[in-house]
Every structure is written in structure tokens, then in C-alpha cells.
Design an enzyme around this catalytic site. Structure first.
Site, PDB file in Angstrom:
ATOM      1  CG  ASP A 117      -2.142   0.881   1.022  1.00 41.90           C
ATOM      2  OD1 ASP A 117      -2.996   0.918   1.917  1.00 41.90           O
ATOM      3  OD2 ASP A 117      -2.216   1.568  -0.021  1.00 41.90           O
ATOM      4  CB  SER A 118       0.479   4.448  -1.651  1.00 39.80           C
ATOM      5  OG  SER A 118      -0.918   4.513  -1.384  1.00 39.80           O
TER       6      SER A 118
ATOM      7  N   GLY B 115      -0.479   6.484   2.589  1.00 41.48           N
ATOM      8  CA  GLY B 115      -1.339   7.603   2.993  1.00 41.48           C
ATOM      9  C   GLY B 115      -2.446   7.180   3.939  1.00 41.48           C
ATOM     10  CG  PHE B 116      -5.941   3.774   4.655  1.00 42.93           C
ATOM     11  CD1 PHE B 116      -5.760   2.774   5.607  1.00 42.93           C
ATOM     12  CD2 PHE B 116      -7.211   4.272   4.432  1.00 42.93           C
ATOM     13  CE1 PHE B 116      -6.849   2.275   6.317  1.00 42.93           C
ATOM     14  CE2 PHE B 116      -8.300   3.770   5.132  1.00 42.93           C
ATOM     15  CZ  PHE B 116      -8.122   2.775   6.074  1.00 42.93           C
TER      16      PHE B 116
ATOM     17  CG  ASP C 195      -5.110   6.379  -1.729  1.00 41.70           C
ATOM     18  OD1 ASP C 195      -4.087   6.054  -1.108  1.00 41.70           O
ATOM     19  OD2 ASP C 195      -6.223   5.847  -1.563  1.00 41.70           O
TER      20      ASP C 195
ATOM     21  CD  GLN D  28     -10.144   7.110  -2.075  1.00 41.78           C
ATOM     22  OE1 GLN D  28     -11.195   7.071  -1.429  1.00 41.78           O
ATOM     23  NE2 GLN D  28      -9.084   6.397  -1.727  1.00 41.78           N
TER      24      GLN D  28
ATOM     25  N   GLY E 241     -11.553   3.907  -0.313  1.00 41.73           N
ATOM     26  CA  GLY E 241     -12.571   4.701   0.367  1.00 41.73           C
ATOM     27  C   GLY E 241     -13.754   3.906   0.883  1.00 41.73           C
TER      28      GLY E 241
ATOM     29  CG  ASP F 157      -5.797  -5.443   1.967  1.00 48.02           C
ATOM     30  OD1 ASP F 157      -6.402  -4.627   1.248  1.00 48.02           O
ATOM     31  OD2 ASP F 157      -5.401  -5.173   3.132  1.00 48.02           O
TER      32      ASP F 157
HETATM   33  N1  LIG Z   1      -4.336   3.318   0.016  1.00 44.88           N
HETATM   34  C1  LIG Z   1      -5.523   2.995   0.544  1.00 44.88           C
HETATM   35  N2  LIG Z   1      -5.604   1.979   1.430  1.00 44.88           N
HETATM   36  C2  LIG Z   1      -6.838   1.680   1.967  1.00 44.88           C
HETATM   37  C3  LIG Z   1      -6.926   0.661   2.963  1.00 44.88           C
HETATM   38  C4  LIG Z   1      -5.710  -0.145   3.427  1.00 44.88           C
HETATM   39  C5  LIG Z   1      -5.748  -1.530   2.805  1.00 44.88           C
HETATM   40  N3  LIG Z   1      -4.889  -2.483   3.534  1.00 44.88           N
HETATM   41  C6  LIG Z   1      -3.486  -2.138   3.503  1.00 44.88           C
HETATM   42  C7  LIG Z   1      -2.660  -3.114   4.298  1.00 44.88           C
HETATM   43  C8  LIG Z   1      -1.210  -2.804   4.152  1.00 44.88           C
HETATM   44  C9  LIG Z   1      -0.612  -3.123   5.493  1.00 44.88           C
HETATM   45  C10 LIG Z   1      -1.682  -2.873   6.490  1.00 44.88           C
HETATM   46  C11 LIG Z   1      -2.986  -3.100   5.782  1.00 44.88           C
HETATM   47  C12 LIG Z   1      -8.177   0.401   3.517  1.00 44.88           C
HETATM   48  N4  LIG Z   1      -8.526  -0.446   4.512  1.00 44.88           N
HETATM   49  C13 LIG Z   1      -9.864  -0.250   4.687  1.00 44.88           C
HETATM   50  N5  LIG Z   1     -10.600  -0.869   5.601  1.00 44.88           N
HETATM   51  C14 LIG Z   1      -9.985  -1.758   6.590  1.00 44.88           C
HETATM   52  C15 LIG Z   1     -11.082  -2.031   7.621  1.00 44.88           C
HETATM   53  C16 LIG Z   1     -10.582  -2.912   8.685  1.00 44.88           C
HETATM   54  C17 LIG Z   1      -9.811  -2.402   9.744  1.00 44.88           C
HETATM   55  C18 LIG Z   1      -9.376  -3.255  10.740  1.00 44.88           C
HETATM   56  C19 LIG Z   1      -9.713  -4.615  10.700  1.00 44.88           C
HETATM   57  C20 LIG Z   1     -10.468  -5.102   9.636  1.00 44.88           C
HETATM   58  C21 LIG Z   1     -10.902  -4.261   8.629  1.00 44.88           C
HETATM   59  N6  LIG Z   1     -10.366   0.663   3.846  1.00 44.88           N
HETATM   60  C22 LIG Z   1      -9.326   1.099   3.108  1.00 44.88           C
HETATM   61  C23 LIG Z   1      -9.249   2.081   2.126  1.00 44.88           C
HETATM   62  C24 LIG Z   1      -8.002   2.383   1.566  1.00 44.88           C
HETATM   63  C25 LIG Z   1      -7.854   3.455   0.603  1.00 44.88           C
HETATM   64  O1  LIG Z   1      -8.833   4.133   0.208  1.00 44.88           O
HETATM   65  N7  LIG Z   1      -6.616   3.718   0.133  1.00 44.88           N
END
Ligand SMILES: Nc1nc2c(CCNCC3CCCC3)c3[nH]c(NCCc4ccccc4)nc3cc2c(=O)[nH]1
Ligand SMILES: [Zn+2]
Length: 372
Positions: free
Chosen positions: A92-93, A95-96, A146, A189, A216, A266
Site C-alpha cells: 500500500d502507498s 497515505g491511508f 492517495d 475514491q 474509500g 486484503d
Molecule cells: N491506500 C488505501 N488503502 C486503503 C486501505 C488499506 C488496505 N490495507 C493495507 C494493508 C497494508 C498493510 C496494512 C494493511 C483500507 N482499509 C480499509 N478498511 C480496513 C477495515 C478494517 C480495519 C481493521 C480490521 C479489519 C478491517 N479501507 C481502506 C481504504 C483504503 C484506501 O482508500 N486507500
């Protein structure tokens, strides 16, 4: 020369099955990608992760750039060598994770400035730096930089955030350059606004990516709203490229997403919940720490062929969780990852044979049963 490709093998309704080919190996879709945040899938040896059926795992730009550092991992031969996983890695990049983990952060057109949640040191992430970090790590599938807006957010905030992410997508594409054997995915998004989702998809398609993520979502909107968005959003994306739904999810979220045209997902859920004693099974979930399991000689799931179910009783798992033994999290993580991969294999076979609806009905029927 491409060196990477996506081949669609079959389609059943909106559900698709195919193969993403990379120099480090093939990824069978629909694919579930285990998360290896700090260069390890917690509690699992890499060969065990592979044994569960995973073709690809996730690394994390945010965590690894802070500790041990992207340049250090590069000097040591890259993330694959560092963590002893020679198959594909998607990163992943960052930012999140910045927005969800670090404090004292500032968001500008340039990027995000933040303080490390480890030692408080100051850091700066931009589309360009994110591409550089992911290149230093050596990941096979790179995510555009992002911004995922925190919910609840009004439509104007979501529109401004999406348009910033699209400007960052262009900068990510420009900074990524031409890297045969590696893929760059854009991230859509637009919240739950169908017109903003369509605007985002068009912006990304005009820039041109090797795959497209739906970002998103899974940020608290709930399954109904998420499925409502997935009823149209994947269709705005090129059908000949992989579609990756980020951060999803529970087994029924995964099935509903594949039904709506998603190819990759994921989630930390199977590993994180496994460490807390939560076991996911075809008939629902159990928490092994519950006293009712203390004398139960049966395995978690008598149909499961994972090491936990093949060789250990619920009573044993209950005991090692209650006594905080290391093997507790290891066994349940293995079981959960094995089960999640079994769901993916079941869907790949069902889509190939044109019987996805029947497979889905069976999936839900079994889960409806009571006590497990
Ligand atoms: N770049 C980016 N990443 C997002 C992520 C991270 C995805 N896993 C990355 C891995 C890389 C290493 C860590 C994770 C997301 N994860 C979630 N929900 C997780 C919800 C969740 C939280 C905790 C437990 C279960 C579910 N929505 C996301 C939206 C985005 C997004 O728009 N942009
Ligand atoms: Zn099992």
C-alpha cells in the site's frame, strides 16, 4: 516487454476468475491477500503462509519506511529477500496508514507531513516519495499515493479529497516511470457518490494503470452501503484489468464483493482476529476462549484440513489461549488464513464451472445454522 499480464479465464454474472502473471509468480483471482505489515504475517512462517494457498501478500510502506527504513531494506536486498517470501508482494502507498495511525499530521497539495507513531520523528510522504519507497522495497504491485477521507464527510469534502487523489495519481504515475515486471494500480475514491466514483474512474482510466483499486470503502459505512457502491463502481473500471477492493473483509463481505466483480482483496481480519481467539468457519465463527470449549474434544471444524483442525482439539486451543501460549495465535491464524483461501478456491472453481450462485447459496445456508 510487458512481463506482467492479467488473463480473464471465466465469468459468471459479474463474478470473474483469472490469473495475474508476474515475474515472481502467478496470482489466481479472485485472490485474498494476507497482510504482512512489518515484513511478517504475524505468527506465521512464510512457507506456512504459502501452505494456506496464498499467491501474494501485502507489505506496508508506512510501517517499513519508519522501521527498519526503506533504504536499509534496499541495502539488504529488498523486502522479498529480507522476509524470505519470493512470490509477489503488493505494498500500500502509506497515505491511508498515516491518516489512521500517526498523529500531528498535516495534509497539503504536496503530500502529508506526520510524526512517527514509534518515536515521534518527523516524516514527509508525497506521491514521489511513496513511489521511491515502494521501489526500494521491491514490491511487485505498487499502489498510487492517495487520500482516503475520514467518514462521515459531506459531499463537497469527498469531492475535494477525490480530486486531490486524482492529481496525486497522475504524480504517482509520472514518478513510477516505466518498470517492466512491476505493476502500478490507481485507487478510485468518491465515497458513496456514484457521480464522483464515475469521475474518479474516468480520471484514472485516462491516466492509465495496470490495475484499479476501489478505495474509500470499509471505513465504517456498513455492508449494505458498501455493496450498494459495489453494485456500480467496479463497472466504471476497465474490465480487462484487475479490480482490487482495499481492506475487505469478513467472509460474507468477500463473497459479496466477488459477486459484484472484484478480483483482489486484503484484510488484517483473519490474522488479527486469530490472535484474539476468533476462529472463522464455514458455519460461522467461534471464540475459542469461551468456557464452553474447555472440555470439547472436537476440532474447530471437522471438515478443515489445516494443522489446527487436523491435530488439535477445541479444548487444547482453549487451554493455550487461556494460558497465553505462543502456539495459540499461530494455530488460529493458520486456520483462519486457510479458511479464507478455501473460500477463494471455492469461488474460483464455482465461477469456472458457471455455478457461482449455487456456491453462494450453499455458503450462506451453512452459515445460517446455529451452534457451532
Ligand atoms: N491506500 C488505501 N488503502 C486503503 C486501505 C488499506 C488496505 N490495507 C493495507 C494493508 C497494508 C498493510 C496494512 C494493511 C483500507 N482499509 C480499509 N478498511 C480496513 C477495515 C478494517 C480495519 C481493521 C480490521 C479489519 C478491517 N479501507 C481502506 C481504504 C483504503 C484506501 O482508500 N486507500
Ligand atoms: Zn482449520
Amino acid at each position: 516487454m510487458a512481463q506482467t499480464s492479467f488473463e480473464l479465464k471465466a465469468q459468471d454474472g459479474q463474478a470473474r476468475t483469472g490469473v495475474i502473471s508476474t515475474p515472481r509468480g502467478d496470482i489466481r483471482t479472485p485472490a485474498f491477500m494476507p497482510v504482512g505489515t512489518a515484513a511478517t504475517v504475524k505468527g506465521m512462517m512464510p512457507e506456512s503462509v504459502r501452505a494456506t494457498g496464498a499467491d501474494i501478500l501485502l507489505g506496508n510502506t508506512y510501517h517499513l519506511m519508519l522501521r527498519p527504513g526503506a533504504e536499509r531494506i534496499d541495502r539488504l536486498g529488498g523486502l522479498h529477500k529480507f522476509m524470505n517470501w519470493d512470490r509477489p508482494i503488493l505494498t500500500d502507498s502509506g497515505g491511508f496508514q498515516v491518516m489512521s495511525l500517526s498523529d500531528l499530521r498535516k495534509l497539503t497539495e504536496e503530500g502529508v507531513t506526520f510524526k512517527s507513531h514509534y518515536d515521534g520523528s518527523k516524516h514527509h510522504l508525497t506521491p514521489e516519495r511513496s513511489m521511491e519507497v515502494q521501489k526500494l522495497l521491491g514490491s511487485d504491485i505498487v499502489m498510487a499515493f492517495d487520500e482516503c477521507p475520514a467518514l462521515p464527510a459531506d459531499r463537497d469534502r469527498i469531492a475535494q479529497s477525490m480530486r486531490l487523489s486524482m492529481r496525486w495519481a497522475q504524480r504517482s504515475r509520472d514518478a513510477f516511470g516505466d518498470r517492466p515486471g512491476h505493476m502500478l494500480f490507481g485507487i478510485m475514491q468518491g465515497g458513496l457518490e456514484s457521480d464522483l466514483r464515475e469521475e474518479s474512474a474516468k480520471a484514472l482510466t485516462d491516466i492509465g494503470f495496470d490495475g484499479y483499486a476501489v478505495g474509500g470503502l470499509a471505513v465504517g459505512e456498513g455492508q449494505d452501503a458498501m455493496f450498494g457502491c459495489l453494485d456500480y463502481a467496479p463497472g466504471f473500471l476497465p474490465e480487462d484489468k484487475p479490480r482490487y477492493l482495499m481492506g475487505v473483509g469478513k467472509p460474507d463481505d468477500i463473497v459479496g464483493a466477488v459477486k459484484r466483480g472484484i478480483d483482489m482483496m486484503d484484510c488484517v481480519l483473519p490474522s488479527r482476529s486469530g490472535r484474539t481467539g476468533q476462529a472463522w468457519t464455514r458455519r460461522g465463527q467461534i471464540n475459542i476462549k469461551n468456557a464452553r470449549h474447555a472440555d470439547d474434544p472436537r476440532p474447530i471444524d471437522e471438515h478443515c484440513t489445516c494443522p489446527a483442525c487436523s491435530s488439535y482439539s477445541r479444548a487444547y486451543l482453549h487451554h493455550v489461549f487461556r494460558s497465553h501460549e505462543m502456539i495459540s495465535g499461530m494455530l488460529l491464524t493458520w486456520h483462519n488464513l486457510h479458511y479464507f483461501q478455501e473460500i477463494m478456491q471455492g469461488m474460483r472453481d464455482a465461477i469456472s464451472e458457471g455455478r457461482f450462485d449455487a456456491w453462494e447459496a450453499d455458503f450462506h445456508a451453512l452459515r445460517a445454522e446455529g451452534d457451532i
